[in-house]
Design a protein around this motif. Sequence first.
Motif, short mmCIF file in Angstrom:
data_model
loop_
_atom_site.label_atom_id
_atom_site.label_comp_id
_atom_site.label_asym_id
_atom_site.label_seq_id
_atom_site.Cartn_x
_atom_site.Cartn_y
_atom_site.Cartn_z
N ARG A 78 4.84 3.49 12.52
CA ARG A 78 5.18 1.99 11.81
C ARG A 78 3.65 2.01 11.27
O ARG A 78 2.92 2.48 11.96
CB ARG A 78 5.67 1.93 13.47
CG ARG A 78 6.99 1.84 14.22
CD ARG A 78 6.40 0.69 15.62
NE ARG A 78 6.26 -0.67 15.40
CZ ARG A 78 6.16 -1.26 16.10
NH1 ARG A 78 6.98 -0.79 17.64
NH2 ARG A 78 6.72 -2.13 16.14
N VAL A 79 3.76 0.56 10.75
CA VAL A 79 2.52 0.36 10.15
C VAL A 79 1.71 -0.38 10.75
O VAL A 79 2.02 -1.51 11.58
CB VAL A 79 2.94 -0.50 8.22
CG1 VAL A 79 1.89 -0.87 8.32
CG2 VAL A 79 3.17 0.26 7.51
N ALA B 290 4.32 6.65 4.89
CA ALA B 290 4.12 6.39 6.46
C ALA B 290 5.18 6.17 7.22
O ALA B 290 5.83 6.25 8.09
CB ALA B 290 3.07 5.82 7.58
N LEU B 291 6.16 4.27 6.45
CA LEU B 291 7.60 4.20 6.94
C LEU B 291 8.28 4.85 6.72
O LEU B 291 8.69 5.59 7.45
CB LEU B 291 8.01 2.91 6.56
CG LEU B 291 6.63 1.61 6.78
CD1 LEU B 291 7.17 0.78 5.89
CD2 LEU B 291 7.25 1.05 8.02
N ASP C 277 0.99 -0.93 0.34
CA ASP C 277 0.48 -0.05 0.49
C ASP C 277 0.87 1.44 -0.21
O ASP C 277 1.50 1.53 0.74
CB ASP C 277 -1.18 -0.05 1.30
CG ASP C 277 -1.41 1.12 1.38
OD1 ASP C 277 -1.63 1.82 0.82
OD2 ASP C 277 -2.83 0.83 2.37
N ALA C 278 0.89 1.92 -1.00
CA ALA C 278 1.48 3.62 -1.17
C ALA C 278 1.48 3.97 0.36
O ALA C 278 2.26 4.24 -0.02
CB ALA C 278 1.00 4.80 -2.06
N GLU C 279 0.39 4.17 0.90
CA GLU C 279 -0.03 4.90 2.18
C GLU C 279 0.79 4.52 3.12
O GLU C 279 2.20 5.12 3.77
CB GLU C 279 -1.40 5.11 2.65
CG GLU C 279 -2.00 5.93 3.90
CD GLU C 279 -2.90 6.06 4.09
OE1 GLU C 279 -3.04 6.21 5.26
OE2 GLU C 279 -3.65 6.14 3.08
N GLU C 280 1.52 3.02 3.41
CA GLU C 280 1.85 2.27 4.42
C GLU C 280 2.93 2.87 4.15
O GLU C 280 3.98 3.15 4.84
CB GLU C 280 1.65 1.33 4.29
CG GLU C 280 0.17 1.02 4.92
CD GLU C 280 0.37 -1.01 4.56
OE1 GLU C 280 1.28 -1.63 4.76
OE2 GLU C 280 -0.40 -1.74 5.76
N LEU C 281 3.96 3.15 2.64
CA LEU C 281 4.99 3.06 2.24
C LEU C 281 5.39 4.60 2.80
O LEU C 281 6.79 4.58 3.22
CB LEU C 281 5.70 3.05 0.93
CG LEU C 281 5.56 1.31 0.69
CD1 LEU C 281 5.76 0.97 -1.10
CD2 LEU C 281 6.58 0.31 1.49
#
Length: 383
Positions: A65-66, A59-60, A53-57
Amino acid sequence: MQLLKLVAEQIQIGAPLPFNVRDASGGLLLACGQIVISPAQLASLLTRGMYADAEELRALKAGSRVAAEPPPLAARWSQAVWSIDAMLKTMPDALRFMGSCDEAASEVIALALQDGDLAIYHAVRQENLQLRQYGLTHSLYVATLCLMVSRRLGWPEERQRKAVKAALTMNASIIELQGVYAISGVRLTQSQRELMRQHPEDAYRRLRAAGIQDEEWLQAVAQHHEQVGGKGYPKGQREVVELAQLLRLADVFLAKISARVNRPALDIKTAVRQVYEQAPGNAMVASLVKEFGMYPPGELLRLANGDLAVVIRRGASLQCPLVMALANAKGQINANPVRLDTSKREYAVVAVESDKSMLARMPSERLYGLYGMHGLDSLNPTH
């Protein structure tokens, strides 16, 4: 959800994943925190296609943290295959092997107990994509079927667990060769044939060297290709321990219904008839036949109304499974598969379909949901 395709360099083997790994449709393959165990597992994921998920990347990258999603059953089944691979590779280290074998057996038992119908579905479906890992997937499904049959026979739980461990380890010396043969279909060389013939004793020696002292487990592995009466191999023994007989039954049956590059899978009805005809009064065979039924999960059927449907649950009777309709009589695909009860006249089974290619495009999560629909009673021998 915006998905970005991942490359090998973004995955660190042996380290907890910092993000959730998904397939092209967004389905969860591995949850954040799970581990890619080996280069072979990573290669398999890359072949299938893995995404994040682009949003998770983002956020990292920003230092957040995911949140880990609980892994669905499909992801746990996939991970179990690689846990078996990792477990077998620890055999030279007796202490590590004991622990990893216990962990692998516990997960196989937990998965099958959570949803026995889904367990059979995976064994029947046998995706061609898995041929390279055939040795591992075959061990997983043999272990699952041994658990089911031993439960139906009323074996104590500790002995059921021993059957699972024996199934997971019986082919320890030929796992890679099984995959090579399944995907190539080429004739084995003389040395490879000899390796195949001797693999029960090779596995026995490896287990003994790894510290296994349980004689029933060891003898079952050493004898799992022997046949009562002396027609088996490698020694042609006339007397075979009960656990070895169970291993051989599950091994042979699942091999029959598994496709290879050079031959299609045998249809379930024929495979069931063949094992039954070889030992019509055998309690193990009768238990296996009852466990699978006439139309096991994963079987593709044509219904009285013309629908094409896949079995997802064994029904109250052998002839009347629960199914998901995938397409109508005109061949039009159902965007949302419809659950039907074949005990109703309009949905009665009229034929078994041999071409199961449609199932390759149908993730099991769409049929069973992310976490399955049955609890611990899904392996209750009442079918």
